[in-house]
Design a protein around this motif. Structure first.
Motif, PDB file in Angstrom:
ATOM      1  N   THR A  49       5.088   3.303  -3.936  1.00 22.76           N
ATOM      2  CA  THR A  49       4.881   3.125  -5.308  1.00 22.76           C
ATOM      3  C   THR A  49       5.686   1.971  -6.000  1.00 22.76           C
ATOM      4  O   THR A  49       5.964   2.042  -7.141  1.00 22.76           O
ATOM      5  N   PHE A  50       6.227   1.193  -5.251  1.00 19.74           N
ATOM      6  CA  PHE A  50       7.196   0.098  -5.553  1.00 19.74           C
ATOM      7  C   PHE A  50       6.099  -0.878  -6.067  1.00 19.74           C
ATOM      8  O   PHE A  50       6.028  -2.203  -5.570  1.00 19.74           O
ATOM      9  N   PHE A  51       5.371  -0.892  -7.064  1.00 21.85           N
ATOM     10  CA  PHE A  51       4.233  -1.825  -7.574  1.00 21.85           C
ATOM     11  C   PHE A  51       4.631  -3.039  -8.149  1.00 21.85           C
ATOM     12  O   PHE A  51       3.883  -4.035  -7.970  1.00 21.85           O
ATOM     13  N   CYS A  52       5.993  -3.216  -8.748  1.00 28.29           N
ATOM     14  CA  CYS A  52       6.573  -4.411  -9.087  1.00 28.29           C
ATOM     15  C   CYS A  52       6.942  -5.346  -8.244  1.00 28.29           C
ATOM     16  O   CYS A  52       7.299  -6.441  -8.530  1.00 28.29           O
ATOM     17  N   LEU A  53       7.451  -4.835  -7.022  1.00 24.42           N
ATOM     18  CA  LEU A  53       7.890  -5.489  -5.848  1.00 24.42           C
ATOM     19  C   LEU A  53       6.833  -6.833  -5.538  1.00 24.42           C
ATOM     20  O   LEU A  53       5.841  -6.700  -5.086  1.00 24.42           O
ATOM     21  N   ARG A  54       7.386  -8.130  -5.580  1.00 26.44           N
ATOM     22  CA  ARG A  54       6.567  -9.236  -5.103  1.00 26.44           C
ATOM     23  C   ARG A  54       7.027  -9.742  -3.961  1.00 26.44           C
ATOM     24  O   ARG A  54       6.097 -10.348  -3.207  1.00 26.44           O
ATOM     25  N   SER A  55       8.398  -9.715  -3.651  1.00 26.26           N
ATOM     26  CA  SER A  55       8.868 -10.338  -2.391  1.00 26.26           C
ATOM     27  C   SER A  55      10.016  -9.380  -1.708  1.00 26.26           C
ATOM     28  O   SER A  55      10.605  -8.757  -2.248  1.00 26.26           O
ATOM     29  N   LEU A  56       9.542  -9.257  -0.424  1.00 28.34           N
ATOM     30  CA  LEU A  56      10.600  -8.472   0.238  1.00 28.34           C
ATOM     31  C   LEU A  56      10.956  -9.055   1.667  1.00 28.34           C
ATOM     32  O   LEU A  56      10.314  -9.490   2.413  1.00 28.34           O
ATOM     33  N   THR A  57      12.422  -9.067   1.833  1.00 28.99           N
ATOM     34  CA  THR A  57      13.076  -9.635   3.017  1.00 28.99           C
ATOM     35  C   THR A  57      13.841  -8.312   3.699  1.00 28.99           C
ATOM     36  O   THR A  57      14.747  -8.072   2.919  1.00 28.99           O
ATOM     37  N   LEU A  58      13.575  -8.277   4.748  1.00 30.49           N
ATOM     38  CA  LEU A  58      14.552  -7.423   5.574  1.00 30.49           C
ATOM     39  C   LEU A  58      14.899  -8.167   6.960  1.00 30.49           C
ATOM     40  O   LEU A  58      14.145  -8.678   7.794  1.00 30.49           O
ATOM     41  N   HIS A  59      16.170  -8.085   7.186  1.00 31.67           N
ATOM     42  CA  HIS A  59      16.804  -8.383   8.145  1.00 31.67           C
ATOM     43  C   HIS A  59      17.645  -7.622   9.021  1.00 31.67           C
ATOM     44  O   HIS A  59      18.605  -6.991   8.147  1.00 31.67           O
ATOM     45  N   SER A  60      17.738  -7.497  10.309  1.00 34.04           N
ATOM     46  CA  SER A  60      18.693  -6.646  10.911  1.00 34.04           C
ATOM     47  C   SER A  60      19.718  -7.528  11.898  1.00 34.04           C
ATOM     48  O   SER A  60      19.159  -8.600  12.476  1.00 34.04           O
ATOM     49  N   PHE A  61      20.827  -7.298  12.170  1.00 38.52           N
ATOM     50  CA  PHE A  61      21.838  -7.868  13.106  1.00 38.52           C
ATOM     51  C   PHE A  61      21.159  -7.843  14.453  1.00 38.52           C
ATOM     52  O   PHE A  61      21.229  -8.607  15.039  1.00 38.52           O
ATOM     53  N   SER A  62      20.581  -6.803  14.672  1.00 36.20           N
ATOM     54  CA  SER A  62      19.884  -6.513  15.886  1.00 36.20           C
ATOM     55  C   SER A  62      18.308  -6.467  15.634  1.00 36.20           C
ATOM     56  O   SER A  62      17.923  -6.183  14.492  1.00 36.20           O
ATOM     57  N   LEU A 115       1.182   1.029  -0.062  1.00 34.75           N
ATOM     58  CA  LEU A 115       1.212   0.138  -0.955  1.00 34.75           C
ATOM     59  C   LEU A 115       0.037  -0.601  -1.172  1.00 34.75           C
ATOM     60  O   LEU A 115      -0.404  -0.859  -2.406  1.00 34.75           O
ATOM     61  N   SER A 116      -0.657  -1.199  -0.013  1.00 34.97           N
ATOM     62  CA  SER A 116      -1.644  -1.849  -0.350  1.00 34.97           C
ATOM     63  C   SER A 116      -2.832  -1.353  -0.656  1.00 34.97           C
ATOM     64  O   SER A 116      -3.928  -1.910  -1.208  1.00 34.97           O
ATOM     65  N   GLU A 117      -3.049   0.051  -0.453  1.00 34.94           N
ATOM     66  CA  GLU A 117      -4.106   0.901  -1.067  1.00 34.94           C
ATOM     67  C   GLU A 117      -4.086   0.937  -2.634  1.00 34.94           C
ATOM     68  O   GLU A 117      -5.288   1.427  -2.969  1.00 34.94           O
ATOM     69  N   SER A 118      -3.034   0.687  -3.299  1.00 34.70           N
ATOM     70  CA  SER A 118      -2.981   0.733  -4.759  1.00 34.70           C
ATOM     71  C   SER A 118      -3.332  -0.601  -5.338  1.00 34.70           C
ATOM     72  O   SER A 118      -2.977  -1.691  -4.920  1.00 34.70           O
ATOM     73  N   SER A 119      -4.152  -0.443  -6.391  1.00 31.14           N
ATOM     74  CA  SER A 119      -4.616  -1.663  -7.031  1.00 31.14           C
ATOM     75  C   SER A 119      -3.533  -2.487  -7.835  1.00 31.14           C
ATOM     76  O   SER A 119      -3.715  -3.521  -8.403  1.00 31.14           O
ATOM     77  N   HIS A 120      -2.510  -1.643  -8.095  1.00 32.41           N
ATOM     78  CA  HIS A 120      -1.238  -2.196  -8.737  1.00 32.41           C
ATOM     79  C   HIS A 120      -0.172  -2.834  -7.890  1.00 32.41           C
ATOM     80  O   HIS A 120       0.852  -3.537  -8.390  1.00 32.41           O
ATOM     81  N   SER A 121      -0.501  -3.099  -6.599  1.00 34.58           N
ATOM     82  CA  SER A 121       0.477  -3.858  -5.642  1.00 34.58           C
ATOM     83  C   SER A 121       0.567  -5.283  -5.926  1.00 34.58           C
ATOM     84  O   SER A 121      -0.557  -5.831  -6.234  1.00 34.58           O
ATOM     85  N   SER A 122       1.795  -5.610  -6.008  1.00 34.97           N
ATOM     86  CA  SER A 122       2.099  -7.100  -6.320  1.00 34.97           C
ATOM     87  C   SER A 122       2.699  -7.665  -5.252  1.00 34.97           C
ATOM     88  O   SER A 122       2.815  -8.950  -5.292  1.00 34.97           O
ATOM     89  N   LEU A 123       2.970  -7.108  -4.139  1.00 35.96           N
ATOM     90  CA  LEU A 123       3.831  -7.768  -3.090  1.00 35.96           C
ATOM     91  C   LEU A 123       2.669  -8.545  -2.282  1.00 35.96           C
ATOM     92  O   LEU A 123       1.607  -8.599  -1.925  1.00 35.96           O
ATOM     93  N   THR A 124       3.328  -9.967  -2.433  1.00 36.49           N
ATOM     94  CA  THR A 124       2.779 -11.072  -1.863  1.00 36.49           C
ATOM     95  C   THR A 124       3.448 -11.957  -0.786  1.00 36.49           C
ATOM     96  O   THR A 124       2.991 -12.635   0.107  1.00 36.49           O
ATOM     97  N   ASP A 125       4.948 -11.702  -0.722  1.00 36.18           N
ATOM     98  CA  ASP A 125       5.722 -12.496   0.304  1.00 36.18           C
ATOM     99  C   ASP A 125       6.350 -11.407   1.146  1.00 36.18           C
ATOM    100  O   ASP A 125       7.272 -10.512   0.359  1.00 36.18           O
ATOM    101  N   LEU A 126       6.335 -11.546   2.259  1.00 37.93           N
ATOM    102  CA  LEU A 126       6.946 -10.675   3.144  1.00 37.93           C
ATOM    103  C   LEU A 126       7.983 -11.328   4.622  1.00 37.93           C
ATOM    104  O   LEU A 126       7.409 -12.354   4.991  1.00 37.93           O
ATOM    105  N   ASN A 127       8.997 -11.170   4.694  1.00 40.52           N
ATOM    106  CA  ASN A 127       9.983 -11.484   5.356  1.00 40.52           C
ATOM    107  C   ASN A 127      10.697 -10.706   6.135  1.00 40.52           C
ATOM    108  O   ASN A 127      11.354  -9.718   5.785  1.00 40.52           O
ATOM    109  N   VAL A 128      10.605 -10.545   7.679  1.00 41.88           N
ATOM    110  CA  VAL A 128      10.865  -9.405   8.716  1.00 41.88           C
ATOM    111  C   VAL A 128      11.502 -10.123   9.699  1.00 41.88           C
ATOM    112  O   VAL A 128      10.840 -10.976  10.379  1.00 41.88           O
TER     113      VAL A 128
END
Length: 646
Positions: free
Chosen positions: A326-339, A356-369
């Motif tokens: 339900t994090f509809f306002c999120l446009r960019s997500l970056t996740l990094h682990s030391f391991s 999240l993608s199943e909702s028409s309100h999703s705004s996420l366009t940038d993903l960094n993992v």
């Protein structure tokens, strides 16, 4: 010290008495020299007037950055505003939190002033949230600075965990609340693995998820406050606004936000170690409202559109995964682990992203993992069917433990051959062997790709990366920026030349690609590359760093020869073991074939100290038509020499 130097120092010392008009009346050459002697506040004051006269203060801000960075790091900022903002960001963080370095100590009289803090606060867009006495001051005597930061700060960095059971934490939570909910900050950078801190930040700011542990904590604090408020009527100290808890024993707890009188008696609960303050941002805001200020009423809830977690462990990831659907306002997500992430971590993330993608309100366009344990898990993320425009993955091979089956179950509507909306793709790999076919298939599915960065790809002996380049030529005609790094391309010259003629590249970087390694006639092959680059009028950035060009660097001067010179405005030839005499020859040729525009030339990490006089002569020849990026080199470091000349 010459007379001119004495005069410049006098202007700096008596600037307030002289005024900006006296500086503006000087001849332009003298103004440009004077800029290197002014304080940062003086630079900030004269900049608007100088800009109106067409004079840039870039040299002054670049000088400040050189002093801050030291002689062995080049300040690489293209514009006056970029250099100024970076200088102010560094200095504000150092001065505000009481950190010291040689520059701050040397200029302490000019920096430890309200005028500097105000000038810096007007420039910065990032704020580092460190629990300190300085942070507490934003709730009292420096509240005007907080009001200004509220209007300026776009990104907040959280470098430490917040122990929500300690009362000193409420200052950090309040400042964070002001920046996120009352201010314009929409980006959070969390540098620690702390699930409860992450839950507090996510709470109410764009996601409908409520962490049960945080909910219990907020409710328990509210109940504690209510009970103490009731006991206050009987003469027992309460936790009403302005009366802070002193239970933790922390020295920071002795600060009273509104400067109200502090009661000396301590309740039994406080003595027993129980705190009586709330972590609810709405209540905190009422607590820290100035005593003579109006009632603010209900606070707004901000929204986070960019979230970066630089040390994301499994517990933090579980908190995030619960909020993501339900994090509809999120446009960019970056996740990094030391391991490296575990398979179960990535699968959980993919499930949350798919919801999240199943909702028409999703705004996420940038993903960094990063870091994934193997390439196949990239497919799992793509299978989430997000409308990603930018994907950045880092992969480090984990040789131990079972791997996810490459034929993991997918939903019936999954289609791994469907076109992807990707415009930017970064794949950084540390594997013994990379699945080139998979990377090529992703490229074929991404016809809108404009930017690609691939690093570290390794293939079996005898294999070639020509498939990667030919796929780009055939399927990615919209490509504008291409960065290839740490891979073997010495047998791919024909494909590189074809790619240059097929795409309208604006940036090309082939760093540490061993370009010359298998070229029989290195000079002739490099000339072919130069000719191909000249045929691309859109190309403005070319990087050939770490390719052991050495004496062959002189060929690059031909980029600007003839009736159709190259459009390249930025040339990176760093880390190429270019000797001083070779640089001098390159400089002489480049002077003969002057670039049609000022060229930014990166010469860092080349052995200039082998012959300092010749190196200086080369730099002197280049400076009239080049902006030089240089750093110190110590040839006594034999390992650096060895690696650069391998």
């Amino acid at each position: 010290m010459c007379l001119k130097e004495l005069c410049f120092r006098a202007v700096r010392t008596h600037f307030a008495a002289l005024g900006t008009e006296a500086v503006l009346d000087l001849p332009v050459p003298l103004i440009k020299e004077l800029l290197l002697h002014l304080t940062v506040c003086q630079l900030d004051e004269v900049q608007p007037e100088l800009n109106q006269r067409g004079i840039s203060t870039y040299s002054g801000w670049a000088g400040v950055l050189r002093d801050l960075y030291g002689p062995n790091r080049a300040a690489d900022f293209l514009t006056e505003e970029e250099a100024k903002n970076e200088a102010m960001r560094i200095l504000f963080t150092l001065v505000f939190h009481g950190f010291r370095n040689h520059f701050v100590i040397r200029n302490s009289a000019n920096l430890n002033t309200p005028s500097f803090m105000w000038a810096a606060a007007k420039c910065i867009k990032q704020f580092l949230l460190i629990t300190s006495l300085a942070l507490q001051s934003l709730t009292a005597e420096q509240r005007p600075i907080l009001n200004l930061l509220e209007k300026r700060i776009r990104s907040v960095g959280v470098p430490q965990s917040f122990e929500l059971s300690r009362s000193c934490t409420q200052f950090a939570l309040y400042v964070l609340h002001r920046l996120l909910d009352h201010g314009v900050a929409k980006e959070i950078v969390i540098q620690v693995d702390c699930p409860i801190t992450l839950a507090w930040i996510l709470h109410g700011r764009g996601s409908q998820y409520v962490n049960p542990d945080l909910k219990d904590l907020i409710n328990s604090k509210k109940e504690s406050c209510v009970s103490h408020a009731a006991s206050a009527s009987a003469g027992t100290p309460s936790c009403s606004p302005g009366l802070e808890a002193r239970a933790s024993g922390d020295e920071h707890d002795q600060v009273t936000p509104c400067k109200r009188s502090k009661l000396d008696s301590v309740s039994a609960e406080e003595e027993s170690g129980k705190t009586n303050f709330t972590v609810d941002p709405q209540v905190l805001c009422q607590t820290f409202t100035p005593c003579d200020g109006p009632s603010a009423g209900a606070c707004p809830w901000g929204q986070i559109d960019r979230l970066e977690i630089r040390h994301c462990g499994s517990d933090s990831l579980r908190v995030l995964n619960s909020a993501l659907p339900t994090f509809f306002c999120l446009r960019s997500l970056t996740l990094h682990s030391f391991s490296t992430f575990r398979d179960s971590d990535v699968l959980g993330l993919a499930r949350a992203l798919r919801q999240l993608s199943e909702s028409s309100h999703s705004s996420l366009t940038d993903l960094n993992v990063g870091v994934l344990p193997y390439t196949k898990l990239t497919e799992v993320l793509l299978d989430a069917r997000l409308k990603l425009m930018s994907l950045h993955v880092e992969i480090h091979t984990v040789v131990w433990g079972p791997h996810l089956s490459p034929h993991h179950p997918r939903n019936a509507e999954s289609d791994m051959s469907a076109e992807l909306p990707l415009e930017k793709l970064t794949v950084k790999v540390a594997e013994l062997q990379t699945d080139l076919q998979f990377i090529a298939s992703v490229l074929r599915r991404s016809p809108r790709l404009t930017s690609l960065h691939v690093a570290g790809m390794r293939l079996p002996t005898g294999s070639s990366l020509s498939l990667l380049l030919s796929t780009l030529s055939e399927s990615n005609r919209c490509l504008r920026s291409l960065s290839l790094e740490d891979m073997k391309l010495s047998d791919c010259l024909p494909e590189i030349l074809h790619l240059l003629t097929s795409c309208k590249l604006e940036e090309l970087r082939c760093n540490d690609c061993r370009l010359l390694e298998k070229w029989t006639d290195k000079e002739e092959s490099l000339q072919q590359l130069v000719a191909a680059v000249k045929s691309v009028p859109s190309l403005h950035t070319l990087s050939l760093a770490q390719n052991r060009l050495a004496k062959n660097v002189c060929v690059l001067a031909e980029l600007f020869s003839g009736s159709s010179p190259s459009s390249v405005k930025r040339l990176d030839i760093s880390s190429n073991f270019i000797q001083p005499v070779e640089l001098l020859e390159f400089a002489e040729r480049l002077r003969t074939h002057r670039p049609p525009h000022r060229l930014t030339l990166d010469l860092r990490r080349n052995p200039g100290d082998r012959d300092p006089d010749t190196w200086s002569a080369a730099l002197k020849t280049l400076r009239p038509f080049c902006a030089l990026l240089i750093e110190g080199w110590k040839s006594t470091d034999t390992m650096v020499d060895h690696i650069s000349n391998m």
